[in-house]
Design an enzyme around this catalytic site. Structure first.
Site, PDB file in Angstrom:
ATOM      1  N   GLU A  40      48.886  35.078  23.982  1.00 18.38           N
ATOM      2  CA  GLU A  40      50.124  35.558  23.333  1.00 18.38           C
ATOM      3  C   GLU A  40      51.314  35.472  24.309  1.00 18.38           C
ATOM      4  O   GLU A  40      52.401  35.012  23.932  1.00 18.38           O
ATOM      5  CB  GLU A  40      49.881  37.003  22.878  1.00 18.38           C
ATOM      6  N   HIS A  71      43.208  37.118  24.220  1.00 19.15           N
ATOM      7  CA  HIS A  71      44.161  36.990  23.107  1.00 19.15           C
ATOM      8  C   HIS A  71      45.565  37.339  23.592  1.00 19.15           C
ATOM      9  O   HIS A  71      46.526  36.608  23.345  1.00 19.15           O
ATOM     10  CB  HIS A  71      43.738  37.918  21.950  1.00 19.15           C
ATOM     11  N   ASN A  72      45.684  38.447  24.295  1.00 19.66           N
ATOM     12  CA  ASN A  72      47.006  38.865  24.760  1.00 19.66           C
ATOM     13  C   ASN A  72      47.564  37.897  25.806  1.00 19.66           C
ATOM     14  O   ASN A  72      48.767  37.632  25.818  1.00 19.66           O
ATOM     15  CB  ASN A  72      46.939  40.280  25.339  1.00 19.66           C
ATOM     16  N   LYS A 115      39.903  40.410  23.556  1.00 18.29           N
ATOM     17  CA  LYS A 115      41.245  40.916  23.197  1.00 18.29           C
ATOM     18  C   LYS A 115      42.224  40.670  24.351  1.00 18.29           C
ATOM     19  O   LYS A 115      43.396  40.329  24.128  1.00 18.29           O
ATOM     20  CB  LYS A 115      41.172  42.418  22.854  1.00 18.29           C
ATOM     21  N   SER A 153      44.135  43.963  17.313  1.00 17.94           N
ATOM     22  CA  SER A 153      45.437  43.312  17.473  1.00 17.94           C
ATOM     23  C   SER A 153      46.199  43.290  16.161  1.00 17.94           C
ATOM     24  O   SER A 153      45.617  43.160  15.093  1.00 17.94           O
ATOM     25  CB  SER A 153      45.268  41.876  17.961  1.00 17.94           C
TER      26      SER A 153
END
Ligand code: NBP
Length: 484
Positions: free
Chosen positions: A194, A190-191, A187, A133
């Site tokens: 986000e 995480h997105n 990940k 990222s």
């Protein structure tokens, strides 16, 4: 005897923006020589021409690429996720040997990574799915890296990834997340977080602008001020810059010239789809994904634009008080988004058998990545204090923050509803909070409905067992189908 050519200790396949920047990052670290390969050779030539200072070995075939690497060979794939990744893996497997390491640094779906790891492992080659990222700048200067794969692969790969990762408070933003698809799973979360973070910030901006009449430049100052406190984060920082930007052509704030339809590349949707499968309520993330979808429906929006709303234009009386309320509501909703995201990590780890250290994940998100933020340290501390913490939002620090924000949060959601300002992430986060803290939920009625039409049975609060009501007739008879 001819001298043998120097070999590369690491290779990169795929030299579009991410791959070429990652290759440059690798080459800039002491002791690294980087073999590079791209399907279309022009990209390889361009990279070598533009960066003569870098220790690159340009290659034009997979055979040449493999031959240029010292053993065990280690190659990072940075190509378009999906079929391209499978194609490159097949090529590398055909030229690599047992003990070599193939790393997929693209945005792969974690279930694809699980499948690929299993298939590649059978050849004796290690396969590591690594979430990366930080966009193109992160790839060049230091991303946050979330690798999965075997412990054996991590031994070789760890020092290389540590050397190129972002550094936060002296620590590299990379850790061995877990086996096979664990890295790409984290990940993905995480997105998802986000998406929620961005939507919450967008709602805060919209409420302030429409409630107080402040200009984008004035709101930029507010965000810049917020960035000095507990909300300090990359996304708040860049929001201030985006809002301050003036369009050179029209002289208007750029944000007013940009078409208000948000795009998406799919990782937010994956987070929500996976959460649905795992049965984890990630409502803040889901609303953020749906808000982008709604924005990108011009026909429905145009057809709905004359539907009734509040009769009078909405403004707030106490501008400063309202802005502070929005700040608190933003912080509270952000805590909910992270708490939901970590719930999904816990559920995924359980489902797929990963030993994920939640505090370590918060640590490696402190630098390099898009959601990097001051408050991630509080998450690490919360899991350090209580490793079995059942919900992040119940940790003392977050409990205090929510207690402090609660009334303001309600005022903001009420104001948004009265003003006809959509705030799906703010309001769904508050509903989630109220749902969790409720003494009784109307789920009892839902169970009654389910038993009525489908004989799905229910449990009672006053005795053990499973029950079904004979709803026809006088409806008073209860048939106990006690399974105990
Ligand atoms: P793209 O996602 O645009 O992919 C382009 C690259 O894939 C080119 O090198 C292209 O080779 C190669 N490629 C394709 Br398409 N099909 C191929 C095939 N069948 N065989 C070999 N190579 C193939 O590149 P990117 O934006 O640099 O992103 C790379 C990866 O990193 C993606 O998985 C992306 O999701 C991920 N990522 C991107 C960001 C970001 O901010 N952009 C952030 C984090 C992660 P060609 O030159 O021959 O066409």
């Amino acid at each position: 005897m001819a001298e043998e050519a120097a070999k590369a200790n690491i290779g990169v396949v795929g030299l579009a923006v991410m791959g070429s920047n990652l290759a440059r990052n690798l080459a800039s670290r002491e002791g690294n020589t980087v073999a590079v390969f791209n399907r279309s050779p022009e990209k390889t030539d361009t990279l070598l021409e533009e960066h003569p200072e870098a220790e690159f070995i340009g290659t034009k075939s997979y055979e040449e690429f493999a031959a240029s690497l010292s053993t065990p060979r280690t190659a990072i794939i940075m190509v378009k996720a999906g079929r391209g990744t499978d194609a490159v893996i097949d090529e590398l497997v055909s030229v690599f040997e047992p003990g070599d390491i193939i790393v997929d640094g693209g945005n792969a779906l974690f279930t694809d990574t699980i499948r690929r790891e299993k298939a590649v492992r059978e050849t004796g080659i290690n396969f590591v799915g690594a979430g990366i990222s930080g966009g193109e700048e992160g790839a060049l200067k230091g991303p946050s890296i979330m690798p999965g794969g075997s412990a054996e692969a991590w031994e070789t790969l760890g020092p290389i990834l540590k050397s190129i990762a972002a550094v936060a408070e002296g620590e590299p933003c990379v850790t061995h997340v877990g086996t096979d698809g664990a890295g790409h799973f984290v990940k993905m979360i995480h997105n998802g977080i986000e998406y929620a973070d961005m939507q919450l910030i967008a709602e805060a901006y919209d409420l302030i602008r429409r409630g107080t009449g402040k200009t984008p430049a004035e709101i930029a100052d507010i965000f810049a001020e917020w960035n000095t406190g507990e909300l300090e984060s990359y996304l708040i920082e860049i929001t201030a810059e985006v809002l301050r930007q003036v369009d050179a052509e029209t002289g208007k704030p750029l944000v007013d010239v940009i078409v208000d339809q948000a795009g998406a590349k799919g990782t937010g949707a994956w987070t929500v789809q996976t959460a649905l499968d795992l049965g984890i309520p990630v409502s803040g993330i889901a609303e953020a994904v749906f808000a982008r979808s709604l924005s990108s429906k011009p026909a429905q929006r145009a057809a709905s634009s004359d539907l009734p709303g509040p009769a009078e234009a909405w403004t707030v009386d106490d501008t400063d008080g309202f802005i502070e309320d929005v700040r608190l509501a933003l912080y509270a909703s952000k805590i909910i988004a992270y708490s939901q995201g970590f719930d999904e990590i816990v559920a995924g780890a359980e489902q797929y058998g990963w030993d994920i250290q939640k505090g370590e994940i918060a640590k490696i998100w402190r630098g390099g990545c898009i959601i990097r933020a001051q408050f991630l340290n509080r998450i690490t501390e919360a899991y350090a204090d209580q490793p079995g913490l059942v919900a992040l939002l119940t940790a003392p620090y977050f409990r205090d923050a929510l207690t402090q924000a609660e009334q303001a949060w309600r005022r903001v959601v009420i104001a948004a509803v009265q003003g006809g300002i959509p705030s799906p992430a703010f309001s769904s986060s508050l509903a989630y909070y109220d749902g969790l803290r409720a003494d009784r939920l109307p789920a009892a009625l839902v169970q009654g409905q389910r038993d009525f039409f489908g004989a799905h049975t229910y449990k009672r609060i006053d005795k053990e067992g499973t029950f079904h009501t004979l709803w026809s007739g006088d409806r008073t008879e209860i048939e106990a189908v006690d399974t105990h």
